[in-house]
Design an enzyme around this catalytic site. Structure first.
Site, PDB file in Angstrom:
ATOM      1  N   GLY A 210       5.688  -4.458   2.049  1.00  0.00           N
ATOM      2  CA  GLY A 210       6.874  -3.978   3.061  1.00  0.00           C
ATOM      3  C   GLY A 210       7.293  -2.808   2.201  1.00  0.00           C
ATOM      4  O   GLY A 210       6.900  -1.892   1.506  1.00  0.00           O
TER       5      GLY A 210
ATOM      6  N   CYS B  85       1.710  -6.286  -2.938  1.00  0.00           N
ATOM      7  CA  CYS B  85       2.140  -4.639  -2.824  1.00  0.00           C
ATOM      8  C   CYS B  85       3.781  -4.488  -3.252  1.00  0.00           C
ATOM      9  O   CYS B  85       4.060  -4.647  -4.491  1.00  0.00           O
ATOM     10  CB  CYS B  85       1.596  -4.317  -1.414  1.00  0.00           C
ATOM     11  SG  CYS B  85       1.464  -2.526  -1.130  1.00  0.00           S
TER      12      CYS B  85
ATOM     13  N   ARG C   6      -0.055   2.234   1.202  1.00  0.00           N
ATOM     14  CA  ARG C   6       0.906   2.863   0.360  1.00  0.00           C
ATOM     15  C   ARG C   6       0.705   1.942  -0.975  1.00  0.00           C
ATOM     16  O   ARG C   6       2.062   1.608  -1.437  1.00  0.00           O
ATOM     17  CB  ARG C   6       1.953   2.904   1.090  1.00  0.00           C
ATOM     18  CG  ARG C   6       2.002   4.072   2.006  1.00  0.00           C
ATOM     19  CD  ARG C   6       3.483   3.970   2.701  1.00  0.00           C
ATOM     20  NE  ARG C   6       4.302   2.844   3.125  1.00  0.00           N
ATOM     21  CZ  ARG C   6       5.339   2.369   2.586  1.00  0.00           C
ATOM     22  NH1 ARG C   6       5.987   2.963   1.780  1.00  0.00           N
ATOM     23  NH2 ARG C   6       5.847   1.150   3.197  1.00  0.00           N
TER      24      ARG C   6
ATOM     25  N   HIS D   7      -3.417  -6.236   0.645  1.00  0.00           N
ATOM     26  CA  HIS D   7      -2.868  -7.130   1.338  1.00  0.00           C
ATOM     27  C   HIS D   7      -3.562  -8.112   1.824  1.00  0.00           C
ATOM     28  O   HIS D   7      -4.214  -8.204   2.735  1.00  0.00           O
ATOM     29  CB  HIS D   7      -2.135  -6.494   2.585  1.00  0.00           C
ATOM     30  CG  HIS D   7      -1.094  -5.409   2.435  1.00  0.00           C
ATOM     31  ND1 HIS D   7       0.300  -5.887   2.578  1.00  0.00           N
ATOM     32  CD2 HIS D   7      -0.907  -4.180   1.987  1.00  0.00           C
ATOM     33  CE1 HIS D   7       1.223  -4.895   2.340  1.00  0.00           C
ATOM     34  NE2 HIS D   7       0.535  -4.023   1.707  1.00  0.00           N
TER      35      HIS D   7
ATOM     36  N   GLU E 216      -2.894 -10.909   3.373  1.00  0.00           N
ATOM     37  CA  GLU E 216      -2.644 -11.512   4.591  1.00  0.00           C
ATOM     38  C   GLU E 216      -3.172 -10.748   5.840  1.00  0.00           C
ATOM     39  O   GLU E 216      -3.045 -11.029   6.894  1.00  0.00           O
ATOM     40  CB  GLU E 216      -0.929 -11.748   4.583  1.00  0.00           C
ATOM     41  CG  GLU E 216      -0.175 -10.305   4.998  1.00  0.00           C
ATOM     42  CD  GLU E 216      -0.334  -9.476   3.686  1.00  0.00           C
ATOM     43  OE1 GLU E 216      -0.807  -9.325   2.644  1.00  0.00           O
ATOM     44  OE2 GLU E 216       0.316  -8.284   3.899  1.00  0.00           O
TER      45      GLU E 216
HETATM   46  N1  GLN Z   1       4.993   1.828  -1.176  1.00  0.00           N
HETATM   47  C1  GLN Z   1       5.724   0.505  -0.976  1.00  0.00           C
HETATM   48  C2  GLN Z   1       6.707   0.380  -2.050  1.00  0.00           C
HETATM   49  O1  GLN Z   1       6.718   1.120  -2.853  1.00  0.00           O
HETATM   50  C3  GLN Z   1       5.015  -0.610  -0.918  1.00  0.00           C
HETATM   51  C4  GLN Z   1       3.931  -0.402   0.273  1.00  0.00           C
HETATM   52  C5  GLN Z   1       3.524  -2.155   0.803  1.00  0.00           C
HETATM   53  O2  GLN Z   1       4.056  -3.016   0.513  1.00  0.00           O
HETATM   54  N2  GLN Z   1       2.571  -1.954   1.681  1.00  0.00           N
HETATM   55  O3  GLN Z   1       7.434  -0.470  -1.785  1.00  0.00           O
END
Ligand code: GLN
Length: 202
Positions: free
Chosen positions: A54, A86, A148, A183, A185
């Site tokens: 997230g 992530c 990301r 990810h 999930e």
């Molecule tokens: N770029 C997000 C962060 O720095 C992480 C992205 C993700 O969890 N898909 O929090």
């Protein structure tokens, strides 16, 4: 007794992780249940925790404000297995800097002795999927979904590298703490969640 696995439900990929853990429970036959957790009271009762992907700044700030950061850190330090995905891995880390913006003052749990680069593979539009492997935990091929995503730029002595992609570290383990850039999930393959469940069931 049934083991209790929590998915931190502050922000991010909560529902997908609930489904993946359910699938992992069914496939492994382990006596466990999975619940959404938010408050220190919810977290206190857990045997394992997933911190989903997230936005790490949002998840960190809100968990700090509602008092959950401390209990999460205490439980992890007492040995509770945790899987940080992530943004979740960013929260577990000791140091995180954004690839473009650099370091910002964001709450981190500091239970995973790594340095991270946030948004290491570019922005949302540069999201991608690629096969990766996690051979040391028995997963030879896994569909890595990178959105990301951060990468790990430095690891401490106690940190095992589980996977690398494109010369970047994308999965790590330090005892009861696992972090992934990608990810799990968002795939149909529950093998990483099953591996995590096996740690909870030890
Ligand atoms: N770029 C997000 C962060 O720095 C992480 C992205 C993700 O969890 N898909 O929090």
């Amino acid at each position: 007794m049934s083991l209790s696995v929590g998915v931190l439900a502050i922000q991010g990929d909560v529902r997908e992780n609930l489904l993946s853990v359910k699938k992992a429970i069914e496939e492994s036959g382990i006596n466990a249940n999975v619940i959404e957790v938010k408050t220190p009271d919810d977290i206190e009762k857990l045997d394992g925790l997933i911190i989903p992907g997230g936005e790490s700044t949002t998840i960190g700030q809100l968990s700090l404000v509602n008092g959950s950061m401390k209990i999460i850190k205490d439980k992890i330090q007492a040995g509770m297995p945790v899987l940080g995905i992530c943004a979740g891995m960013i929260l577990l880390s000791s140091t995180a800097k954004d690839r473009i913006v650099g370091g910002i003052d964001q709450p981190l749990l500091d239970v995973l002795d790594v340095k991270l680069e946030r948004n290491s593979f570019g922005r949302q539009g540069e999201s991608f999927e690629s096969d990766i492997s996690l051979n040391s935990i028995g997963i030879s091929k896994f569909n890595g979904v990178f959105i990301r995503s951060p990468s790990v730029t430095e690891v401490g002595n106690d940190v095992e590298i589980l996977s690398e992609f494109d010369n970047k570290i994308v999965a790590v383990k330090q005892g009861n703490v696992i972090g992934t850039s990608f990810h799990p999930e968002l795939t149909q393959d529950a093998s990483l969640h099953k591996y995590f469940l096996s740690l909870v069931n030890k």
